[in-house]
Design a protein around this motif. Structure first.
Motif, PDB file in Angstrom:
ATOM      1  N   ARG A   1       0.869  -1.000  -0.501  1.00 16.90           N
ATOM      2  CA  ARG A   1      -0.596  -0.395  -0.282  1.00 16.90           C
ATOM      3  C   ARG A   1       0.358   0.873   0.004  1.00 16.90           C
ATOM      4  N   GLY A   2       0.284   2.254  -0.336  1.00 20.33           N
ATOM      5  CA  GLY A   2       0.918   3.634  -0.956  1.00 20.33           C
ATOM      6  C   GLY A   2       2.801   3.721  -1.607  1.00 20.33           C
ATOM      7  N   GLY A   3       3.264   4.567  -0.700  1.00 18.37           N
ATOM      8  CA  GLY A   3       4.363   4.833  -2.232  1.00 18.37           C
ATOM      9  C   GLY A   3       5.513   5.548  -1.069  1.00 18.37           C
ATOM     10  N   LYS A   4       6.284   7.044  -2.019  1.00 11.04           N
ATOM     11  CA  LYS A   4       6.697   7.331  -1.499  1.00 11.04           C
ATOM     12  C   LYS A   4       6.270   8.477  -0.738  1.00 11.04           C
ATOM     13  N   GLY A   5       7.051   8.766   0.368  1.00 11.62           N
ATOM     14  CA  GLY A   5       6.265   9.988   0.920  1.00 11.62           C
ATOM     15  C   GLY A   5       5.170   9.229   2.130  1.00 11.62           C
ATOM     16  N   TYR A   6       4.253   8.146   1.702  1.00 16.54           N
ATOM     17  CA  TYR A   6       4.099   7.540   2.903  1.00 16.54           C
ATOM     18  C   TYR A   6       4.392   6.468   3.504  1.00 16.54           C
ATOM     19  N   GLN A   7       3.017   6.511   4.632  1.00 12.12           N
ATOM     20  CA  GLN A   7       3.358   5.850   5.959  1.00 12.12           C
ATOM     21  C   GLN A   7       3.315   4.116   5.660  1.00 12.12           C
ATOM     22  N   TYR A   8       2.734   4.129   4.854  1.00 16.59           N
ATOM     23  CA  TYR A   8       2.388   2.550   4.564  1.00 16.59           C
ATOM     24  C   TYR A   8       4.166   1.910   4.375  1.00 16.59           C
ATOM     25  N   GLU A   9       3.559   0.506   3.735  1.00  9.29           N
ATOM     26  CA  GLU A   9       4.770  -0.477   3.172  1.00  9.29           C
ATOM     27  C   GLU A   9       5.358  -0.444   2.269  1.00  9.29           C
ATOM     28  N   GLY A  10       4.347   0.747   1.264  1.00  6.83           N
ATOM     29  CA  GLY A  10       4.809   0.257   0.178  1.00  6.83           C
ATOM     30  C   GLY A  10       5.165   2.237  -0.179  1.00  6.83           C
ATOM     31  N   GLY A  11       5.962   2.505   1.041  1.00  7.81           N
ATOM     32  CA  GLY A  11       6.244   4.160   0.908  1.00  7.81           C
ATOM     33  C   GLY A  11       7.988   3.454   1.851  1.00  7.81           C
ATOM     34  N   ILE A  12       7.482   2.677   2.456  1.00  8.06           N
ATOM     35  CA  ILE A  12       9.314   2.591   3.596  1.00  8.06           C
ATOM     36  C   ILE A  12      10.056   1.146   3.275  1.00  8.06           C
ATOM     37  N   LYS A  13       9.474   0.260   2.418  1.00  8.89           N
ATOM     38  CA  LYS A  13      10.099  -1.161   2.345  1.00  8.89           C
ATOM     39  C   LYS A  13      11.000  -0.902   1.001  1.00  8.89           C
ATOM     40  N   GLU A  14      11.826  -1.906   1.053  1.00  7.33           N
ATOM     41  CA  GLU A  14      12.676  -1.606   0.150  1.00  7.33           C
ATOM     42  C   GLU A  14      13.743  -2.938  -0.475  1.00  7.33           C
ATOM     43  N   PRO A  15      14.286  -2.758  -1.449  1.00  7.43           N
ATOM     44  CA  PRO A  15      14.625  -3.801  -1.384  1.00  7.43           C
ATOM     45  C   PRO A  15      16.311  -3.713  -0.722  1.00  7.43           C
TER      46      PRO A  15
END
Length: 531
Positions: A328-342
């Protein structure tokens, strides 16, 4: 009998000597000179590589690092935007502690009103440069005799707080700017990187500068930090790569629509951007150049290789490049899509490596991990929020601890002022606009669809208490209510965003996917910003 005893004693001594030699030989498999190659991508999403998603992207060189190293499936950036997470890699501290909580240059306090988003809150104040009081990772390595090198994006302060001011001997291209001002092809418009021939690729240039440094220091111990500007907007590619990925998108099936309106901005939900995919491949080509350089120089077996990103892929705002679904989400977001990385670490001399690990880890952990891997003493008074991951690389465990994100800002991508804590499988989000909380169990719900705080009130309360105890301990800054807030003005802004902006984004997306797409200039100027 005496002769037998003497012979037996000699045999025992010889056997002990052989066993001792075997231990020495076993230990000597670790190289005497251990180097580090740290590769940091910008705005690169968790699923934007063929290691996890081979239906669209092609990243054989990044995949190679993953396949030859250890993949941390729950690897995180320390923040959902760039400067804070980059600072955390350098100093081993969470953003709430080191004070850089937004990208440097973002509006804060009353200046946020200039964005005309008519928000309820004024974002918190934040520090605008990396502190000289902290001993950074490169400074720690330099003090131990390492040659240190930086290439690419810095974005941790103005002159006086550039890479060379924080422990790097050489700086190629690191300065104030957070994006590639001249684009991904020369001329670069970069004060710290000389232009190449017109059309020279920026990512490849940075890779070649890195290889040159390694060549010059092949007989020394070195720390080479390759910090790509890619894949930050403005996204650009070549005509050949655009055509290649447009055909792939067409083969996969082009959805009629891609964007859906979220709370503040429309968000992309398809991975079919041929310009972005071309940019990703160019970055991967550059990664391949550096890996080949290690091999050609005979350094591959004694060089640690790290690959990660500074925040999630851009799915809203900025260049609207990608989708992070199912996250969920992306850059700038508090959800996993904003903070989870390779998050990959390759240590060639660890032969019985663990291929994948599910322990939650973050950007603050690189500092102590790298010191540990090269045999240097840890600096626990510096990397206060990081731990060494060496046990995880070799099949062990580390003590469960909370991971904390503090982003008391709105940002450009539509995320909300919030603070987050993850502990074990649980993730709690506190929102500053209205004080509400959200609780997710990431083991059962990685997509963060089911908010379960009501069913788990004790867990939510305990996590909230632990979160705010930490924020109080480090003296975190918070947003404040804007006394000029007008709900009607905000509603009008959001209505315009949900119609005109969304319509413009869908139109732009289809133009990129049209066989007749023509940027009407050199192909590396192929991106247009949607206001």
């Amino acid at each position: 009998m005496k002769k037998v005893t003497i012979l037996l004693s000699a045999a025992i001594v010889l056997l002990m000597s052989c066993n001792t030699k075997q231990k020495v030989d076993e230990k000597s498999k670790e190289p005497a000179k251990k180097n580090i190659l740290f590769i940091l991508a910008d705005d690169y999403g968790y699923n934007d590589l063929s290691y996890r998603n081979d239906s669209f992207y092609e990243t054989p060189n990044i995949d190679r690092i993953a396949k030859e190293g250890t993949v941390f499936n729950n690897g995180y950036a320390a923040c959902q935007v760039c400067s804070p997470s980059r600072a955390s890699i350098m100093n081993g501290k969470f953003p709430a502690r080191h004070g850089i909580t937004d990208w440097i240059g973002a509006r804060e306090g009353e200046k946020w009103r200039e964005k005309k988003r008519f928000s309820k809150l004024m974002p918190a104040k934040y520090k605008h440069s990396l502190s000289h009081k902290d001993v950074t990772l490169p400074e720690a390595l330099k003090a131990a005799g390492y040659a240190t090198f930086f290439a690419g994006k810095w974005h941790l302060g103005e002159k006086g707080s550039w890479p060379e001011d924080h422990g790097f001997d050489v700086n190629k291209g690191g300065w104030d700017a957070g994006g590639p001002r001249g684009g991904y092809f020369s001329p670069y418009k970069n004060d710290n990187l000389k232009d190449g021939k017109d059309g020279e690729n920026l990512s490849m240039r940075l890779a070649k500068e890195t290889v040159n440094f390694m060549k010059e220091n092949k007989d020394n111990r070195f720390f080479a930090y390759l910090s790509f500007y890619a894949v930050h907007g403005k996204i650009q590619t070549t005509k050949d790569k655009w055509a290649k990925y447009r055909k792939k998108a067409e083969k996969n099936g082009i959805a009629e629509t891609s964007f859906k309106m979220k709370k503040f901005l429309p968000m992309r939900e398809t991975q079919d951007n041929p310009i972005y995919a071309g940019l990703v491949e160019s970055m991967d080509d550059a990664v391949g150049e550096v890996l080949k350089g290690l091999e050609d120089l005979g350094l591959a077996e004694n060089t640690i290789v790290v690959f990660t990103s500074d925040n999630g892929g851009v799915s809203a705002g900025d260049s609207n490049s990608t989708s992070n679904l199912p996250l969920r989400g992306g850059k700038g977001y508090q959800y996993e899509g904003g903070i989870k990385e390779p998050y990959f670490i390759k240590v060639p001399w660890i032969k019985k490596r663990i291929k994948e690990n599910n322990t939650p880890v973050t950007g603050t952990d690189f500092y102590p991990t790298l010191l540990d891997l090269v045999g240097l003493k840890l600096k626990p008074k510096e990397h206060l929020d990081g731990v060494s991951l060496l046990p995880l690389l070799t099949g062990g465990t580390i003590k469960e601890r909370p991971l904390i994100w503090h982003y008391p800002h709105y940002g450009n991508q539509g995320g909300e002022p919030s603070s987050v804590i993850r502990k074990g499988d649980w993730k709690f989000i506190h929102y500053y606009e209205d004080g509400r909380g959200e609780l997710f169990n990431l083991k059962n719900d990685e997509a963060e669809i089911h908010e379960i705080s009501k069913e788990n009130q004790e867990i939510a309360s305990a996590l909230k208490t632990e979160l705010f105890n930490y924020l109080k301990e480090v003296g975190a800054n918070y947003p404040e209510k804007d006394p000029t807030y007008n709900a009607a003005l905000e509603a009008a802004y959001l209505q315009k965003t949900a119609t005109k902006r969304l319509e413009s984004l869908e139109k732009q997306r289809m133009s990129y996917l049209s066989p007749d797409f023509d940027p009407k200039n050199d192909w590396w100027g192929s991106f247009q910003t949607i206001d």
